[in-house]
Design an enzyme around this catalytic site. Sequence first.
Site, PDB file in Angstrom:
ATOM      1  N   GLY A  46      -9.413  10.045  -3.161  1.00 18.98           N
ATOM      2  CA  GLY A  46      -8.663  11.290  -3.245  1.00 18.98           C
ATOM      3  C   GLY A  46      -8.394  11.642  -4.687  1.00 18.98           C
ATOM      4  O   GLY A  46      -7.902  10.793  -5.438  1.00 18.98           O
ATOM      5  N   CYS A  73      -7.384   9.820   1.750  1.00 18.92           N
ATOM      6  CA  CYS A  73      -6.311   9.160   1.033  1.00 18.92           C
ATOM      7  C   CYS A  73      -6.594   7.688   0.759  1.00 18.92           C
ATOM      8  O   CYS A  73      -7.415   7.074   1.415  1.00 18.92           O
ATOM      9  CB  CYS A  73      -5.002   9.215   1.824  1.00 18.92           C
ATOM     10  SG  CYS A  73      -4.422  10.875   2.065  1.00 18.92           S
ATOM     11  N   CYS A 127     -14.616  14.980  12.618  1.00 17.16           N
ATOM     12  CA  CYS A 127     -13.716  13.815  12.632  1.00 17.16           C
ATOM     13  C   CYS A 127     -12.276  14.303  12.756  1.00 17.16           C
ATOM     14  O   CYS A 127     -11.866  15.192  12.023  1.00 17.16           O
ATOM     15  CB  CYS A 127     -13.880  13.032  11.335  1.00 17.16           C
ATOM     16  SG  CYS A 127     -12.686  11.685  11.184  1.00 17.16           S
ATOM     17  N   SER A 153     -23.245   6.379  -3.799  1.00 18.37           N
ATOM     18  CA  SER A 153     -23.060   5.608  -2.568  1.00 18.37           C
ATOM     19  C   SER A 153     -24.366   5.233  -1.884  1.00 18.37           C
ATOM     20  O   SER A 153     -24.369   4.395  -0.982  1.00 18.37           O
ATOM     21  CB  SER A 153     -22.171   6.399  -1.612  1.00 18.37           C
ATOM     22  OG  SER A 153     -22.675   7.711  -1.486  1.00 18.37           O
ATOM     23  N   ASP A 192     -27.000   8.605   2.104  1.00 20.77           N
ATOM     24  CA  ASP A 192     -26.228   7.956   3.168  1.00 20.77           C
ATOM     25  C   ASP A 192     -25.966   8.867   4.358  1.00 20.77           C
ATOM     26  O   ASP A 192     -25.738   8.388   5.459  1.00 20.77           O
ATOM     27  CB  ASP A 192     -24.909   7.407   2.615  1.00 20.77           C
ATOM     28  CG  ASP A 192     -24.223   8.408   1.737  1.00 20.77           C
ATOM     29  OD1 ASP A 192     -23.754   9.421   2.265  1.00 20.77           O
ATOM     30  OD2 ASP A 192     -24.202   8.205   0.506  1.00 20.77           O
ATOM     31  N   CYS A 229     -15.591   2.932  15.132  1.00 17.97           N
ATOM     32  CA  CYS A 229     -15.549   4.331  15.545  1.00 17.97           C
ATOM     33  C   CYS A 229     -16.914   4.912  15.192  1.00 17.97           C
ATOM     34  O   CYS A 229     -17.380   4.772  14.053  1.00 17.97           O
ATOM     35  CB  CYS A 229     -14.457   5.103  14.813  1.00 17.97           C
ATOM     36  SG  CYS A 229     -14.505   6.875  15.206  1.00 17.97           S
ATOM     37  N   CYS A 266     -13.473   2.832  11.084  1.00 17.58           N
ATOM     38  CA  CYS A 266     -14.310   3.981  10.718  1.00 17.58           C
ATOM     39  C   CYS A 266     -15.646   3.489  10.140  1.00 17.58           C
ATOM     40  O   CYS A 266     -15.671   2.841   9.089  1.00 17.58           O
ATOM     41  CB  CYS A 266     -13.567   4.820   9.685  1.00 17.58           C
ATOM     42  SG  CYS A 266     -14.590   6.088   8.931  1.00 17.58           S
TER      43      CYS A 266
HETATM   44  S1  SF4 Z   1     -15.276  10.151  13.447  1.00 13.10           S
HETATM   45 FE1  SF4 Z   1     -16.660   9.280  11.860  1.00 13.10          FE
HETATM   46  S2  SF4 Z   1     -15.595   9.652   9.925  1.00 13.10           S
HETATM   47 FE2  SF4 Z   1     -14.077   9.901  11.564  1.00 13.10          FE
HETATM   48  S3  SF4 Z   1     -13.096   7.899  11.789  1.00 13.10           S
HETATM   49 FE3  SF4 Z   1     -14.796   7.986  13.245  1.00 13.10          FE
HETATM   50  S4  SF4 Z   1     -16.549   7.094  12.120  1.00 13.10           S
HETATM   51 FE4  SF4 Z   1     -14.982   7.613  10.614  1.00 13.10          FE
END
Ligand code: SF4
Length: 473
Positions: A38, A12, A392, A293, A356, A447, A246
């Site tokens: 999206g 999103c 994820c 990308s 990527d 993350c 992320c």
């Molecule tokens: S698990 Fe990977 S895709 Fe999901 S939020 Fe974490 S870094 Fe992003």
Amino acid sequence: MLAELRGLNEECGVFGIWGHPDPAPISYYGLHALQHRGQEGAGIVVTDGEFLRAVKGEGLVNDVFSNGKLEKLTGKAAIAHVRYATAGGSGIENVQPLLFNSTTGSLAIAHNGNIVNANRLKRSLEQQGSIFQTTSDTEVLAHLLKKSHHTSLEERAKQALKLLDGAFAFIILTEDEMMVAQDPHGMRPLSIGKLGDAWVVASETSAFDLIGAEVIRSVEPGELLIINDHGLRSERFSEPAERAICTMEYVYFSRPDSDIDGINIHSARKRLGIQLAQEIQLEADVVTGVPDSSISAAIGFSEATGIPYELGLIKNRYVGRTFIQPSQDLRERGVKMKLSPVRQVVNGKRVVMVDDSIVRGTTSKRIVKMLKEAGAKEVHVVISSPPLKNPCFYGIDISTDEELIASNNSVEEMRELIGADSLSFLSVEGMVQAIGRTDEGKNCGHCLACFTGEYPTPISPNTKLPHEKELVR
Ligand code: SF4
């Protein structure tokens, strides 16, 4: 790579504006800059101070707001949303912003992310009498807001947001207020800016550039912004936790012209390519990136190695969604319709193909084959991120781990499966260092769960992936 070709999708993008005479047209342009996040549905809700009005639909932004539909959306503020539908979650009722009317007033919500404890909260709310209209996890917030005993919406929002686990960037609109909230780990990007006297909020700063707004800052983890005719006020619903933005936003999802926390995406991707060049040794004649990308990383790799960058693959831009076809043969044609090798560039050459990430490996295999059929002597696949081994839970539709090629195969096995002459990945440490979020102390965290399996929030064995849940957005 092309998201739609490989099973890795952002779910999103959100946009909001307060205090502008033309909030709907501005939101429409903002959504255009977020369309890559999206393509399944889009919506805008405006307030004129008395009523909320919505236009929503399935499809691309241009299609949803065709035939003068924007004209009836007059007011002083708006929130907007583009949506990628996970399996089972499509349908107009799930297109956002979600709009709720009650005798005490109306409320619209736009959400990016995924609430990992939504099913548990939904069960508990249903036991207390709530009836859900959608299969969206976003609706849980609306019911929590309604159930709260606090009189002010601000206090109700603080209480409700505290109950949510996972990744969320919310924009909430009432007749006379807009609220913006970012989860305590700050997992999804969300920035605030100004357009003249109006406040704007967006998942990516590229939306600000398109409408001519100035970026002010990122919304902080655990922050609740209240924006109304008296201005903007910053409150907290939670203390910030260790930051976990992320990483895939930098690697793949966000537009190259966006910045996250002041770091430009194109520059970060270029550094990923430079870092790759430091980590691997390759002899080759040309470097090419899989559009769109991977081009920045390919440029970085080329600059650092001295191997010339060439347009070895081009994207065919005006192909519709015909590539989503069930049979293998038609899928192959779909890839060919979307991407073409430039024979004159690759024929007889040792080609470095920078991408990527690899999800299932099927698309990489097709592109390698395509390059070889166009005469490439060798194809060396170089990935500007580490192997994707884990699903994820935070709003990115990465395939389940059984489908992830890296979760079941060694690098050598993957190389063989995709038919490349060599296959290399970036290290986790190299990726984090190259992105460059190093100067912000507690706020510089990433993350990395899809690479390392270490999730920043509790994930129980019962936690479902977005597309496995009863509640999906
Ligand atoms: S698990 Fe990977 S895709 Fe999901 S939020 Fe974490 S870094 Fe992003």
